[in-house]
Design a protein around this motif. Structure first.
Motif, PDB file in Angstrom:
ATOM      1  N   ASP A 208      15.217 -29.475  20.474  1.00 26.46           N
ATOM      2  CA  ASP A 208      15.909 -30.721  20.143  1.00 26.46           C
ATOM      3  C   ASP A 208      16.708 -30.521  18.856  1.00 26.46           C
ATOM      4  O   ASP A 208      16.180 -30.643  17.763  1.00 26.46           O
ATOM      5  CB  ASP A 208      14.895 -31.859  19.983  1.00 26.46           C
ATOM      6  N   GLY A 210      19.300 -32.381  17.840  1.00 26.67           N
ATOM      7  CA  GLY A 210      19.705 -33.623  17.195  1.00 26.67           C
ATOM      8  C   GLY A 210      21.116 -33.527  16.643  1.00 26.67           C
ATOM      9  O   GLY A 210      21.820 -32.534  16.827  1.00 26.67           O
ATOM     10  N   LYS A 212      21.772 -34.934  13.277  1.00 24.15           N
ATOM     11  CA  LYS A 212      21.711 -35.333  11.879  1.00 24.15           C
ATOM     12  C   LYS A 212      22.242 -34.221  10.971  1.00 24.15           C
ATOM     13  O   LYS A 212      22.039 -33.036  11.251  1.00 24.15           O
ATOM     14  CB  LYS A 212      20.275 -35.656  11.485  1.00 24.15           C
ATOM     15  N   ASN A 215      17.968 -32.252   9.093  1.00 26.45           N
ATOM     16  CA  ASN A 215      16.817 -32.450   9.955  1.00 26.45           C
ATOM     17  C   ASN A 215      15.558 -31.925   9.275  1.00 26.45           C
ATOM     18  O   ASN A 215      15.602 -31.457   8.127  1.00 26.45           O
ATOM     19  CB  ASN A 215      17.035 -31.737  11.294  1.00 26.45           C
ATOM     20  N   LYS A 216      14.441 -32.010   9.986  1.00 27.43           N
ATOM     21  CA  LYS A 216      13.185 -31.515   9.448  1.00 27.43           C
ATOM     22  C   LYS A 216      13.322 -30.054   9.054  1.00 27.43           C
ATOM     23  O   LYS A 216      13.903 -29.247   9.774  1.00 27.43           O
ATOM     24  CB  LYS A 216      12.084 -31.677  10.483  1.00 27.43           C
ATOM     25  N   ASN A 233      24.308 -25.988  14.813  1.00 27.62           N
ATOM     26  CA  ASN A 233      23.179 -26.878  15.077  1.00 27.62           C
ATOM     27  C   ASN A 233      21.922 -26.506  14.309  1.00 27.62           C
ATOM     28  O   ASN A 233      21.038 -27.350  14.095  1.00 27.62           O
ATOM     29  CB  ASN A 233      22.866 -26.883  16.574  1.00 27.62           C
ATOM     30  N   PRO A 236      21.108 -27.608   9.769  1.00 25.03           N
ATOM     31  CA  PRO A 236      20.334 -28.735   9.221  1.00 25.03           C
ATOM     32  C   PRO A 236      18.827 -28.519   9.187  1.00 25.03           C
ATOM     33  O   PRO A 236      18.103 -29.308   8.565  1.00 25.03           O
ATOM     34  CB  PRO A 236      20.692 -29.893  10.171  1.00 25.03           C
ATOM     35  N   PHE A 237      18.308 -27.468   9.848  1.00 23.70           N
ATOM     36  CA  PHE A 237      16.865 -27.222   9.892  1.00 23.70           C
ATOM     37  C   PHE A 237      16.394 -26.206   8.849  1.00 23.70           C
ATOM     38  O   PHE A 237      15.204 -25.903   8.780  1.00 23.70           O
ATOM     39  CB  PHE A 237      16.468 -26.726  11.286  1.00 23.70           C
TER      40      PHE A 237
END
Length: 330
Positions: A208, A210, A212, A215-216, A233, A236-237
């Motif tokens: 996933d 997402g 944002k 992200n986490k 993608n 952000p993680f």
């Protein structure tokens, strides 16, 4: 010197042809101070692009492709190199604008040559090739930015069963990294990645991502080999003060992101180039690949003849290629 054979890419109007030619002469090779009898070459994503019309790799035709080679010197006009010396060449303009390694003989500038390190033979050198050099440079860049096997860090490797990714996974596992996550596209690659050293595997289609900008925080470090939307993608993680090494564009050349991961989490994006790096850096990485990082004997490896090259290039183009393919020349 007798006539010899090589793979030759020719342009005919709007088409590009790739075929074995058996009656080449030394005069058809580009200039250089050193002539090498090629024992092995290897196949890379860039070699596949070189066999395509408008692939952006080969700049003039006809051209002998092959961005890697290892072999034995048979002529030298440079006193730093001698007849009978075992050497390797990767990068620079080899196989692009300068006749390359998919040939029984190659003539190259002496400044491009790396003497074969102790504990590494010609076959091992091409088991690594540009992919191994790139994997090593990626690991070095990440370690320079805080990646350590003694820390509880999570490291993601994308394209984990391809050339660069498969070598990087095995080196990282050998170095003692414990939380090695492989990201793959196809289910059959899951078991392959685990055998290469991954402690966990993520199937891209089930992750996933997402939308944002932040992200986490899941990954301290990412060794990325594919670029494009996938890398966009993943940014952000990345955890606070983490880093991403970036060396490939199989998923595209565009990168879409925001400034937030960089200014709020202080992450680093580290570009990796294996083509024009300094001779000093090349020698340093090759010595590591021959010694403390040596995994060449256990790599996911296929050995083929020169005649089988077009078939493997097609597999690379279609995303059906695993690990490393070396080409036995002589």
């Amino acid at each position: 010197m007798k006539n010899f054979k090589a793979l030759v890419v020719r342009e005919d109007n709007s088409n590009v042809s790739v075929q074995i030619e058996n009656e080449l002469t030394i005069n058809q090779l580009n200039d250089g101070e050193v002539v090498i009898k090629v024992h092995y070459s290897s196949l890379n994503y860039k070699d596949m692009l070189g066999a395509q019309k408008n692939g952006g790799v080969i700049r003039s035709y006809p051209m002998i492709p092959g961005i890697d080679l290892s072999g034995t010197i048979i002529e030298s006009k440079d006193s730093n190199f001698f007849v009978g010396q075992e050497v390797l060449v990767t990068g620079y303009n080899l196989g692009m604008s300068h006749t390359g390694g998919l040939s029984e003989f190659a003539r190259v500038p002496s400044s491009w040559i790396v003497p074969l390190p102790v504990h590494l033979n010609a076959k091992d050198a091409m088991a690594y090739g540009t992919a191994g050099l790139t994997a090593g440079l990626s690991i070095k860049a990440l370690e320079n930015n805080g990646m350590k096997p003694t820390e509880n860090q999570t490291i993601l490797v994308t394209g984990a069963t391809g050339g660069v990714g498969s070598i990087a996974l095995q080196i990282l596992a050998k170095m003692g990294y414990k939380n090695l996550i492989a990201l793959v596209r196809k289910e059959y690659q899951i078991d392959v990645a685990k055998k290469l050293g991954a402690t966990d595997v993520i199937l891209a289609e089930s992750f996933d991502f997402g939308k944002k900008p932040l992200n986490k925080q899941k990954f301290n470090y990412i060794l990325d080999t594919v670029g494009g939307e996938l890398l966009s993608n993943l940014i952000p993680f990345v955890s606070y003060d983490g880093s991403i090494s970036m060396c490939g564009n199989a998923a595209g050349i565009k990168l879409e992101t925001t400034v937030l991961p960089f200014i709020l989490r202080g992450i680093n994006l580290l570009g990796i180039d294996s083509v024009n790096i300094s001779h000093e850096n090349r020698v340093q990485i090759w010595n590591k690949l021959a010694n403390e990082w040596k995994v060449s004997a256990s790599l996911l490896l296929e050995e083929i003849s020169l005649e089988a090259v077009p078939e493997i290039l097609s597999k690379i183009k279609n995303g059906a290629h695993l690990g490393r393919t070396i080409v036995k020349i002589s």
